[in-house]
Enzyme design. Sequence first.
Site, PDB file in Angstrom:
ATOM      1  N   ASN A   7      11.294  95.223  32.827  1.00 29.47           N
ATOM      2  CA  ASN A   7      11.501  95.930  34.096  1.00 29.47           C
ATOM      3  C   ASN A   7      12.983  95.813  34.443  1.00 29.47           C
ATOM      4  OD1 ASN A   7      11.570  96.856  36.705  1.00 29.47           O
ATOM      5  ND2 ASN A   7       9.793  95.681  37.406  1.00 29.47           N
ATOM      6  N   ARG A  65       9.478  99.738  32.034  1.00 28.98           N
ATOM      7  CA  ARG A  65       9.394 100.478  33.298  1.00 28.98           C
ATOM      8  C   ARG A  65      10.564 101.479  33.344  1.00 28.98           C
ATOM      9  NH1 ARG A  65      11.437  98.662  39.151  1.00 28.98           N
ATOM     10  NH2 ARG A  65      10.721 100.485  40.283  1.00 28.98           N
ATOM     11  N   HIS A 154       7.677 104.208  43.134  1.00 28.19           N
ATOM     12  CA  HIS A 154       6.806 103.038  43.337  1.00 28.19           C
ATOM     13  C   HIS A 154       5.395 103.314  42.816  1.00 28.19           C
ATOM     14  CE1 HIS A 154       9.085 101.109  46.985  1.00 28.19           C
ATOM     15  NE2 HIS A 154       9.494 100.599  45.838  1.00 28.19           N
ATOM     16  N   LEU A 183       5.476  97.618  51.028  1.00 26.20           N
ATOM     17  CA  LEU A 183       6.550  97.296  51.969  1.00 26.20           C
ATOM     18  C   LEU A 183       7.361  96.129  51.424  1.00 26.20           C
ATOM     19  CD1 LEU A 183       4.462  97.427  55.290  1.00 26.20           C
ATOM     20  CD2 LEU A 183       5.661  99.290  54.135  1.00 26.20           C
ATOM     21  N   ASN A 185      11.737  95.422  49.866  1.00 24.38           N
ATOM     22  CA  ASN A 185      13.097  95.874  50.107  1.00 24.38           C
ATOM     23  C   ASN A 185      13.170  97.392  49.993  1.00 24.38           C
ATOM     24  OD1 ASN A 185      15.531  95.076  50.935  1.00 24.38           O
ATOM     25  ND2 ASN A 185      16.066  94.022  49.029  1.00 24.38           N
ATOM     26  N   ARG A 215      17.954 101.074  53.125  1.00 28.56           N
ATOM     27  CA  ARG A 215      17.871 102.542  53.066  1.00 28.56           C
ATOM     28  C   ARG A 215      17.266 103.073  54.366  1.00 28.56           C
ATOM     29  NH1 ARG A 215      14.724 103.013  47.508  1.00 28.56           N
ATOM     30  NH2 ARG A 215      15.125 100.783  47.311  1.00 28.56           N
ATOM     31  N   ASP A 257      16.959  91.310  55.148  1.00 29.82           N
ATOM     32  CA  ASP A 257      15.832  90.401  54.918  1.00 29.82           C
ATOM     33  C   ASP A 257      15.028  90.255  56.215  1.00 29.82           C
ATOM     34  OD1 ASP A 257      14.221  88.056  54.635  1.00 29.82           O
ATOM     35  OD2 ASP A 257      15.443  87.532  52.896  1.00 29.82           O
ATOM     36  N   ILE A 306       7.097  92.294  52.242  1.00 30.30           N
ATOM     37  CA  ILE A 306       6.779  92.332  53.674  1.00 30.30           C
ATOM     38  C   ILE A 306       5.279  92.511  53.880  1.00 30.30           C
ATOM     39  CG2 ILE A 306       7.117  93.670  55.794  1.00 30.30           C
ATOM     40  CD1 ILE A 306       9.971  94.314  54.754  1.00 30.30           C
ATOM     41  N   GLY A 307       4.686  93.442  53.138  1.00 32.15           N
ATOM     42  CA  GLY A 307       3.247  93.711  53.273  1.00 32.15           C
ATOM     43  C   GLY A 307       2.394  92.493  52.958  1.00 32.15           C
ATOM     44  N   GLU A 308       2.852  91.695  51.976  1.00 32.53           N
ATOM     45  CA  GLU A 308       2.066  90.525  51.578  1.00 32.53           C
ATOM     46  C   GLU A 308       2.280  89.338  52.520  1.00 32.53           C
ATOM     47  OE1 GLU A 308       3.234  89.731  47.485  1.00 32.53           O
ATOM     48  OE2 GLU A 308       2.924  91.851  47.023  1.00 32.53           O
ATOM     49  N   ASN A 309       3.493  89.267  53.099  1.00 37.53           N
ATOM     50  CA  ASN A 309       3.853  88.018  53.779  1.00 37.53           C
ATOM     51  C   ASN A 309       4.009  88.074  55.291  1.00 37.53           C
ATOM     52  OD1 ASN A 309       4.219  86.239  51.416  1.00 37.53           O
ATOM     53  ND2 ASN A 309       5.759  87.777  50.891  1.00 37.53           N
ATOM     54  N   GLU A 363       3.619  94.720  39.210  1.00 41.73           N
ATOM     55  CA  GLU A 363       4.031  95.878  38.409  1.00 41.73           C
ATOM     56  C   GLU A 363       4.060  95.541  36.931  1.00 41.73           C
ATOM     57  OE1 GLU A 363       7.495  96.411  40.975  1.00 41.73           O
ATOM     58  OE2 GLU A 363       6.960  98.520  41.135  1.00 41.73           O
TER      59      GLU A 363
HETATM   60  P1  AMP Z   1      10.274  92.673  47.843  1.00 41.33           P
HETATM   61  O1  AMP Z   1      11.326  93.724  47.664  1.00 41.33           O
HETATM   62  O2  AMP Z   1       8.891  93.204  47.601  1.00 41.33           O
HETATM   63  O3  AMP Z   1      10.555  91.400  47.110  1.00 41.33           O
HETATM   64  O4  AMP Z   1      10.271  92.289  49.397  1.00 41.33           O
HETATM   65  C1  AMP Z   1      11.417  91.749  50.040  1.00 41.33           C
HETATM   66  C2  AMP Z   1      11.184  91.740  51.528  1.00 41.33           C
HETATM   67  O5  AMP Z   1      10.038  90.934  51.836  1.00 41.33           O
HETATM   68  C3  AMP Z   1      12.339  91.155  52.306  1.00 41.33           C
HETATM   69  O6  AMP Z   1      12.600  91.940  53.447  1.00 41.33           O
HETATM   70  C4  AMP Z   1      11.809  89.821  52.757  1.00 41.33           C
HETATM   71  O7  AMP Z   1      12.369  89.425  53.964  1.00 41.33           O
HETATM   72  C5  AMP Z   1      10.342  90.116  52.951  1.00 41.33           C
HETATM   73  N1  AMP Z   1       9.577  88.877  52.995  1.00 41.33           N
HETATM   74  C6  AMP Z   1       9.290  88.036  51.969  1.00 41.33           C
HETATM   75  N2  AMP Z   1       8.607  86.970  52.442  1.00 41.33           N
HETATM   76  C7  AMP Z   1       8.453  87.143  53.777  1.00 41.33           C
HETATM   77  C8  AMP Z   1       7.841  86.393  54.847  1.00 41.33           C
HETATM   78  N3  AMP Z   1       7.231  85.234  54.592  1.00 41.33           N
HETATM   79  N4  AMP Z   1       7.893  86.899  56.084  1.00 41.33           N
HETATM   80  C9  AMP Z   1       8.504  88.072  56.346  1.00 41.33           C
HETATM   81  N5  AMP Z   1       9.096  88.817  55.393  1.00 41.33           N
HETATM   82  C10 AMP Z   1       9.078  88.368  54.130  1.00 41.33           C
END
Ligand code: AMP
Length: 600
Positions: A7, A65, A154, A183, A185, A215, A257, A306-309, A363
Site C-alpha cells: 500500500n 493498492r 476509498h 472518517l 485523515n 482537505r 488531528d 475518527i469513526g473507530e475512535n 484495507e
Molecule cells: P486515519 O487517517 O484513519 O488514521 O485517521 C486519523 C484521524 O483519526 C486523526 O484525525 C486522528 O485524530 C483521529 N483519531 C485517532 N484516534 C482518535 C481518538 N482516540 N479520538 C479522536 N480521534 C482520533
Amino acid sequence: MTVLVINCGSSSLKYAVFDDKEKLLVSGKHERLVMDGEEGKSHVDALQQVVEHCREFKLSCVGHRVVHGGATFTQPQLIDNDVLQAIEAYIPAAPMHNPYSLAAIRELQTHWPSVPHIAVFDTSFHARMPRRATTYAIDQDVARKYGIRRYGFHGISHQYAAGIAAEFLQRPLDELRLITMHLGNGASAAAVEFGCSTETSMGNTPLEGLVMGSRSGDVDAGVLLNLLRSGEYSAESLDQLLNKQSGLAGLSGISNDLREIETAATAGNDRARLAINVFAHRARKYIGAYAAAMGGVDAIAFTGGIGENSASMRARILQRLEFLGVMIDEDRNHDAQIKSDDEYAVISTPRSRVDVVVVKTNEELMIARESTRIAGAQDRGDVIASAAKPPIPIAVSARHCHLTEATFKQLFGNDATPTPVKDLSQPGQYACAEKITLLGPKNRIEGVRLLGPLRSVDQIEISRSDEFRLGVDAPVRNSGQVKDSAPITIEGPAGKLHLSEGLICARRHIHMHPDDAAVYGVNDRDEVSVKVSGGERDLIFGDVLIRVKDSYKLEMHIDTDEGNAAEIGRDSSGTVNAQDVDELDEDVYRVARENAELEK
Ligand code: AMP
C-alpha cells in the site's frame, strides 16, 4: 496462498503478508519517505527493506493498492502491460499516488517475476455507480473532453466495511441499504445499496465531499473563480489551500488531528468547536442525503481513525437522526473500543430501526482477499476459456408484471383467475392472457402482460425507455428485490390500484442449473460478462448476475432496450420471447477476464 500486500502512498509505504487462512504473518510501515535524490529514506530504500523482510516467504501473488483506476477497472486486475499503461494514464488525476504505485509494481515485479501481481483499485468499488451519481451538471462536451466525472475513492475501505458490518450484524449484504462512513485523515461516505456502491462523497478527485484532516471537501466552485480573479491565487496555491490548509486544520488553526482539536474545544477554543461542528454537520447531511437516495437506510457503519475512535464525533453526527429511525445507545457508543479486526460494536439501541455499527477498516486484508480471488480466478479462467462451452440462449423480456392474488382480483375482479396462454422457458412459468395498464405521471403504457403463477409480492418490470415514457425513476434491481423500489399506479378492467413500491428495471441475469454452473465454472451470485457476437453489432454485457437453482434452465434474460442494443430480435407478440441464439457465439468469461478480453 501467501500474499504480499503493498500500500504505497506519496510519503508512506505499508506492507503485509497474509497466509491462506488470512493470518497476518508480517507487516510494517515506512513513513516520511522522500523523493529520490533528497536526504532521507526514499520509496526505493523502503521497497528494498520490504523485499529483505519478505524474502523467506513463498509468495503466490502480490497485491498492490492503486488509488486511481478510473472508470476502466470495475474489478481488481492481473497486472500486464495494458494495466500498467492505464495506471500511468491516470497519473495526472492522482499525482500523489499513482506514480508511486507504478514504481513499486515495476520494482517488485523484478523480485517476484513469476507470481501474479494484482492491482486493487480505490475506484473499482464505485465504478458501477449509476450515471446520475457520476455525472456533474456541466457542459457534457467539456466533461467528455477532460474526463470530468465522479469516480469516488476509498473504495477498498468502503467495500470492506460494508462486508464486515453485514457479517457482524448477521444480515445478508445483498439485502441491506448501508451507509459507510470512512472518517480518517481522508474522509468519505458511501451509499452501499445491496452490496453495490451507488453514491459516494469523493468525486473526480479525493477533494470533494466531507470535511477532512486538511482537505476542504465541498466548496462552492464560484469561490475558486473569485480567488483566481483576485489575482492572488494560482492553480498551485489553490491546490495548497484546498488540499493542505483546509479541513479540520484550516478550520481549527490548530492541527489536522481531531484528538488535539477535541482537547482544545473542551478547553473553550472557539475555532476548535467550530471545526468539530462543521465536520459533524457535513457528515450528518451526507447520511440524510444517502438515506434519501436509497429510499431508506438499514444500517450505518463507522470506520477510519475518527469513526473507530471518537465516540463524541459519532454522537454529534448521529444526533437528530431519530426521524430516520436511528436511535443511539449513549453508553454503548461511549464504551465502543475496537482494537482488532474481529471486534465490532453495535452502538444503536435494540429498538433502533437502523443498526449502527463501528468496525475497524483493514484495507490490507481486503487487498489480500481480492488479489487471492483474482489470482485464483485467473487460474480457473484459463481452464474455462479453453473448455468448449455451449452457447447461452438469450431471452428478451418485454415489460411485464407479476401480481399477488389480492392485486389480481382488484384489477380483474373477484371471480377472475389468470388464464395461461403460453409456457415460458423457465419451468412452471407462463404468460397469461391478462394485461394491465401502467399509469405514470407523464404517459400510460397499455398491454403489460401478466406472467404466472401469482406471487407473494407485486413486481412490475420495465425498461429504461419505458421509464422515460412513463416519467418515473425505477431502480435497477434483481427480481424479488422490490423493497423501496418505485411506486406506480396500475389499472385493469375491474379497477385501479396505486402500488407504493414494485416498479423495477430488472437487472440482467443468467438462470443456470447447477450442472450449467459447473460447466462455466461459476457460482450463484457471481457476476460475469457475456459476449454476443455474430450480428452486425457485437456487444459485451457486463454486470450479468448468475442465478443458480435446481429448477432453472440455462438462459440469459435481458430487457428490450438491451436486446435492441445488441440487435437481438424478438417475436411480434411483444410479450416474453425465449429466442434461441444457437447461431450466435456467446461466451461467458469470468469477471477477472473481462477487461483483458475487452482490450483485445
Ligand atoms: P486515519 O487517517 O484513519 O488514521 O485517521 C486519523 C484521524 O483519526 C486523526 O484525525 C486522528 O485524530 C483521529 N483519531 C485517532 N484516534 C482518535 C481518538 N482516540 N479520538 C479522536 N480521534 C482520533
